[in-house]
Design an enzyme around this catalytic site. Structure first.
Site, PDB file in Angstrom:
ATOM      1  N   ARG A 121       0.819  -1.230   0.000  1.00 45.73           N
ATOM      2  CA  ARG A 121       0.000   0.000   0.000  1.00 45.73           C
ATOM      3  C   ARG A 121       0.846   1.270   0.000  1.00 45.73           C
ATOM      4  O   ARG A 121       0.385   2.342   0.382  1.00 45.73           O
ATOM      5  CB  ARG A 121      -0.975   0.020   1.178  1.00 45.73           C
ATOM      6  CG  ARG A 121      -1.929  -1.158   1.172  1.00 45.73           C
ATOM      7  CD  ARG A 121      -3.237  -0.830   1.851  1.00 45.73           C
ATOM      8  NE  ARG A 121      -4.165  -1.931   1.681  1.00 45.73           N
ATOM      9  CZ  ARG A 121      -4.312  -2.919   2.553  1.00 45.73           C
ATOM     10  NH1 ARG A 121      -3.614  -2.930   3.674  1.00 45.73           N
ATOM     11  NH2 ARG A 121      -5.160  -3.890   2.317  1.00 45.73           N
ATOM     12  N   LYS A 143       3.756  11.798 -10.898  1.00 42.90           N
ATOM     13  CA  LYS A 143       2.919  11.013 -11.821  1.00 42.90           C
ATOM     14  C   LYS A 143       3.633   9.697 -12.097  1.00 42.90           C
ATOM     15  O   LYS A 143       4.810   9.701 -12.495  1.00 42.90           O
ATOM     16  CB  LYS A 143       2.696  11.761 -13.137  1.00 42.90           C
ATOM     17  CG  LYS A 143       1.601  12.788 -13.080  1.00 42.90           C
ATOM     18  CD  LYS A 143       1.277  13.303 -14.480  1.00 42.90           C
ATOM     19  CE  LYS A 143       0.193  14.366 -14.421  1.00 42.90           C
ATOM     20  NZ  LYS A 143      -0.030  15.004 -15.732  1.00 42.90           N
ATOM     21  N   GLU A 185      11.192  19.688 -23.929  1.00 42.42           N
ATOM     22  CA  GLU A 185      10.463  19.940 -22.668  1.00 42.42           C
ATOM     23  C   GLU A 185      11.030  21.176 -21.967  1.00 42.42           C
ATOM     24  O   GLU A 185      10.309  21.879 -21.262  1.00 42.42           O
ATOM     25  CB  GLU A 185      10.541  18.714 -21.746  1.00 42.42           C
ATOM     26  CG  GLU A 185       9.988  17.425 -22.352  1.00 42.42           C
ATOM     27  CD  GLU A 185       8.452  17.295 -22.243  1.00 42.42           C
ATOM     28  OE1 GLU A 185       7.800  18.151 -21.636  1.00 42.42           O
ATOM     29  OE2 GLU A 185       7.938  16.298 -22.800  1.00 42.42           O
ATOM     30  N   LYS A 227       8.362  23.585 -12.515  1.00 40.39           N
ATOM     31  CA  LYS A 227       7.489  22.420 -12.323  1.00 40.39           C
ATOM     32  C   LYS A 227       7.100  22.299 -10.853  1.00 40.39           C
ATOM     33  O   LYS A 227       5.944  22.001 -10.526  1.00 40.39           O
ATOM     34  CB  LYS A 227       8.186  21.147 -12.810  1.00 40.39           C
ATOM     35  CG  LYS A 227       7.366  19.906 -12.512  1.00 40.39           C
ATOM     36  CD  LYS A 227       7.147  19.017 -13.674  1.00 40.39           C
ATOM     37  CE  LYS A 227       6.083  17.968 -13.377  1.00 40.39           C
ATOM     38  NZ  LYS A 227       6.156  16.815 -14.241  1.00 40.39           N
ATOM     39  N   GLU A 237      -3.673  17.864 -10.809  1.00 42.04           N
ATOM     40  CA  GLU A 237      -4.177  18.355 -12.090  1.00 42.04           C
ATOM     41  C   GLU A 237      -5.688  18.582 -12.053  1.00 42.04           C
ATOM     42  O   GLU A 237      -6.421  18.155 -12.941  1.00 42.04           O
ATOM     43  CB  GLU A 237      -3.806  17.356 -13.200  1.00 42.04           C
ATOM     44  CG  GLU A 237      -3.686  17.995 -14.574  1.00 42.04           C
ATOM     45  CD  GLU A 237      -2.979  17.114 -15.595  1.00 42.04           C
ATOM     46  OE1 GLU A 237      -1.847  16.663 -15.315  1.00 42.04           O
ATOM     47  OE2 GLU A 237      -3.551  16.874 -16.655  1.00 42.04           O
ATOM     48  N   ARG A 242      -1.719  22.547 -13.669  1.00 44.90           N
ATOM     49  CA  ARG A 242      -0.752  21.510 -14.037  1.00 44.90           C
ATOM     50  C   ARG A 242      -0.950  21.067 -15.487  1.00 44.90           C
ATOM     51  O   ARG A 242      -0.001  20.669 -16.159  1.00 44.90           O
ATOM     52  CB  ARG A 242      -0.849  20.313 -13.075  1.00 44.90           C
ATOM     53  CG  ARG A 242       0.210  19.262 -13.366  1.00 44.90           C
ATOM     54  CD  ARG A 242       0.397  18.258 -12.240  1.00 44.90           C
ATOM     55  NE  ARG A 242       1.460  17.336 -12.605  1.00 44.90           N
ATOM     56  CZ  ARG A 242       2.043  16.498 -11.775  1.00 44.90           C
ATOM     57  NH1 ARG A 242       1.692  16.449 -10.504  1.00 44.90           N
ATOM     58  NH2 ARG A 242       3.010  15.688 -12.201  1.00 44.90           N
ATOM     59  N   ASN A 246       1.018  20.161 -20.363  1.00 46.39           N
ATOM     60  CA  ASN A 246       0.701  19.351 -21.546  1.00 46.39           C
ATOM     61  C   ASN A 246       0.789  20.168 -22.832  1.00 46.39           C
ATOM     62  O   ASN A 246       0.357  19.700 -23.888  1.00 46.39           O
ATOM     63  CB  ASN A 246      -0.704  18.750 -21.420  1.00 46.39           C
ATOM     64  CG  ASN A 246      -0.784  17.776 -20.262  1.00 46.39           C
ATOM     65  OD1 ASN A 246       0.195  17.112 -19.946  1.00 46.39           O
ATOM     66  ND2 ASN A 246      -1.941  17.703 -19.615  1.00 46.39           N
ATOM     67  N   HIS A 249       1.387  18.543 -26.172  1.00 49.41           N
ATOM     68  CA  HIS A 249       1.212  17.097 -26.031  1.00 49.41           C
ATOM     69  C   HIS A 249      -0.006  16.559 -26.772  1.00 49.41           C
ATOM     70  O   HIS A 249      -0.017  15.399 -27.158  1.00 49.41           O
ATOM     71  CB  HIS A 249       1.140  16.715 -24.548  1.00 49.41           C
ATOM     72  CG  HIS A 249       2.488  16.718 -23.875  1.00 49.41           C
ATOM     73  ND1 HIS A 249       3.247  17.858 -23.747  1.00 49.41           N
ATOM     74  CD2 HIS A 249       3.224  15.718 -23.318  1.00 49.41           C
ATOM     75  CE1 HIS A 249       4.380  17.562 -23.115  1.00 49.41           C
ATOM     76  NE2 HIS A 249       4.393  16.277 -22.860  1.00 49.41           N
ATOM     77  N   HIS A 253       0.632  13.961 -29.357  1.00 49.24           N
ATOM     78  CA  HIS A 253       0.103  12.610 -29.158  1.00 49.24           C
ATOM     79  C   HIS A 253      -0.466  12.066 -30.480  1.00 49.24           C
ATOM     80  O   HIS A 253      -0.256  10.899 -30.829  1.00 49.24           O
ATOM     81  CB  HIS A 253      -0.987  12.633 -28.084  1.00 49.24           C
ATOM     82  CG  HIS A 253      -1.686  11.325 -27.913  1.00 49.24           C
ATOM     83  ND1 HIS A 253      -1.184  10.312 -27.120  1.00 49.24           N
ATOM     84  CD2 HIS A 253      -2.823  10.848 -28.467  1.00 49.24           C
ATOM     85  CE1 HIS A 253      -1.993   9.264 -27.197  1.00 49.24           C
ATOM     86  NE2 HIS A 253      -2.999   9.559 -27.999  1.00 49.24           N
ATOM     87  N   HIS A 267       9.145  11.053 -28.467  1.00 51.36           N
ATOM     88  CA  HIS A 267       8.133  11.819 -27.722  1.00 51.36           C
ATOM     89  C   HIS A 267       8.477  13.316 -27.699  1.00 51.36           C
ATOM     90  O   HIS A 267       7.627  14.160 -27.991  1.00 51.36           O
ATOM     91  CB  HIS A 267       8.011  11.258 -26.306  1.00 51.36           C
ATOM     92  CG  HIS A 267       7.098  12.063 -25.439  1.00 51.36           C
ATOM     93  ND1 HIS A 267       5.727  12.105 -25.623  1.00 51.36           N
ATOM     94  CD2 HIS A 267       7.353  12.903 -24.395  1.00 51.36           C
ATOM     95  CE1 HIS A 267       5.185  12.925 -24.730  1.00 51.36           C
ATOM     96  NE2 HIS A 267       6.142  13.421 -23.977  1.00 51.36           N
TER      97      HIS A 267
HETATM   98  N1  GLY Z   1       4.462  15.671 -17.411  1.00 49.03           N
HETATM   99  C1  GLY Z   1       3.356  16.448 -17.066  1.00 49.03           C
HETATM  100  C2  GLY Z   1       3.074  16.458 -15.606  1.00 49.03           C
HETATM  101  O1  GLY Z   1       3.885  16.015 -14.823  1.00 49.03           O
HETATM  102  O2  GLY Z   1       2.051  16.932 -15.207  1.00 49.03           O
END
Ligand code: GLY
Length: 369
Positions: A121, A143, A185, A227, A237, A242, A246, A249, A253, A267
């Site tokens: 857990r 993430k 990025e 960040k 998010e 946040r 993107n 993206h 994508h 990417h």
């Molecule tokens: N890579 C985008 C984020 O961490 O929200």
């Protein structure tokens, strides 16, 4: 060395950015390492290149590494990859109070983070990112995910690391193309929220890309600080803040899907192209002037990243690219939010973008230039 705090109540941690951090990993991670034998999940290439330095860093504080090597590539972020890693962690007696070290790029960070989110857990982990993309983005913010047959990163959890050590020396062994892709990025942070950083990158970005220590540390630390601020404000998010990360993206994508998520378009390259498309679409609907859209294209070109979809030689139309977007995980109640620009450094989340108009725009881009 730059040390950037990620301020999350009860889950805060530091991100260290400097050259030579793996040799200091035993010391820096000491508060989190309860046992002499430390579980390390490592990308096989990263381990071959940097394992010795990490072992030396652990040995300096009387520790050894138990290493689980992950095959390089997205395929390792699978249910099978997760099951075998979790079984290995259990077999090694990892407990809830322990920390696992994750050495590698986004694949290892995402896979290890998710395994640690569910192991007993939730146990701790320390990110040791070895790619530019992972250092400025994926290792920070918690993430974690694996891919499934239905798509990329569809199963995962928010699980923050306890420490991130971004050793800039690891970037010296990256293939030039991968380094450039990670730089997309870096550019993204300037374009989405910091015009001054864009100006700085126009002057010193090539030095950072040439891995000159001071500009590189400054660029990585600046992105991490941006960040960290965004994650502290909107960890899960939910407010839209946040989601600005993107930028590029959603278009990217679609291009990655059309090229089969293959080496044809990395990417970061897709993100670079996606940023250009977001800027040009913003210009098309009157949000930004032609100069700002051209500046984004120039910055992408200057980094040797792709800026024209026509050059990809895709055998498809705009409708087909737009259809790929419908499978984007950011779809929300039947609409797809797009990150668009009001100016350089001024991105926002647009919720009512007409996909038919996006398809028409992409048709023009596929034919243009
Ligand atoms: N890579 C985008 C984020 O961490 O929200």
């Amino acid at each position: 060395m730059a040390v950037i705090p990620v301020a999350l109540s009860g889950r805060g941690y530091d991100v260290h950015v400097a050259r030579g951090l793996l040799e200091q990993a035993g010391d820096l991670a000491a508060p989190f390492l309860r046992k002499e034998h430390v579980p390390v999940v490592a990308d096989a290439n990263a381990w071959a290149m940097h394992g010795r330095r990490l072992e030396a860093g652990l040995a300096a504080t009387g520790r050894t590494a138990a290493v689980y090597e992950v095959a390089p590539g997205e395929n390792s972020k699978s249910w099978e990859g997760l099951a075998s890693l979790v079984d290995w962690l259990l077999a090694h007696g990892v407990e809830r109070g322990d920390h696992v070290l994750a050495l590698g790029g986004g694949v290892v960070g995402d896979l290890t983070g998710f395994a640690c989110a569910i192991l007993k857990r939730g146990c701790g982990f320390v990110q040791l990112p070895t790619t530019l993309l992972a250092q400025v983005d994926s290792s920070v913010g918690g993430k974690t995910a694996i891919n499934t047959a239905a798509g990329k990163n569809l199963v995962g959890a928010f699980h923050q690391p306890s420490l991130v050590l971004a050793d800039l020396a690891t970037l010296e062994t990256l293939p030039a193309r991968e380094l450039r892709a990670g730089y997309a990025e870096v550019l993204k942070y300037g374009v989405l929220g910091d015009a001054e950083f864009c100006t700085w990158l126009a002057e010193f970005g090539s030095d950072a890309l040439a891995l000159r220590e001071n500009p590189l540390e400054r660029a990585v630390a600046h992105c991490v600080a941006m960040k960290a601020a965004i994650v502290a404000e909107d960890e899960r998010e939910t407010t839209g803040r946040r989601a600005l990360l993107n930028l590029g993206h959603t278009f990217g994508h679609a291009l990655e899907a059309e090229t089969g998520f293959s080496d044809r378009l990395l990417h970061g390259e897709a993100v670079a192209l996606g940023m250009v498309l977001a800027a040009r679409y913003s210009e098309r609907i009157g949000l930004v002037g032609i100069d700002d859209a051209a500046a984004v294209t120039r910055a992408v070109d200057a980094a040797g990243l792709p800026s024209e979809i026509a050059a990809l030689g895709l055998d498809c139309d705009g409708r087909r690219l737009a259809d790929h977007m419908l499978h984007d995980k950011k779809m929300d109640a039947g609409t797809l939010p797009f990150v668009l620009l009001r100016g350089i450094g001024d991105a926002f989340l647009a919720k009512n973008v007409d996909l038919a108009d996006i398809a028409a725009f992409l048709d023009e881009e596929l034919r243009a230039h």
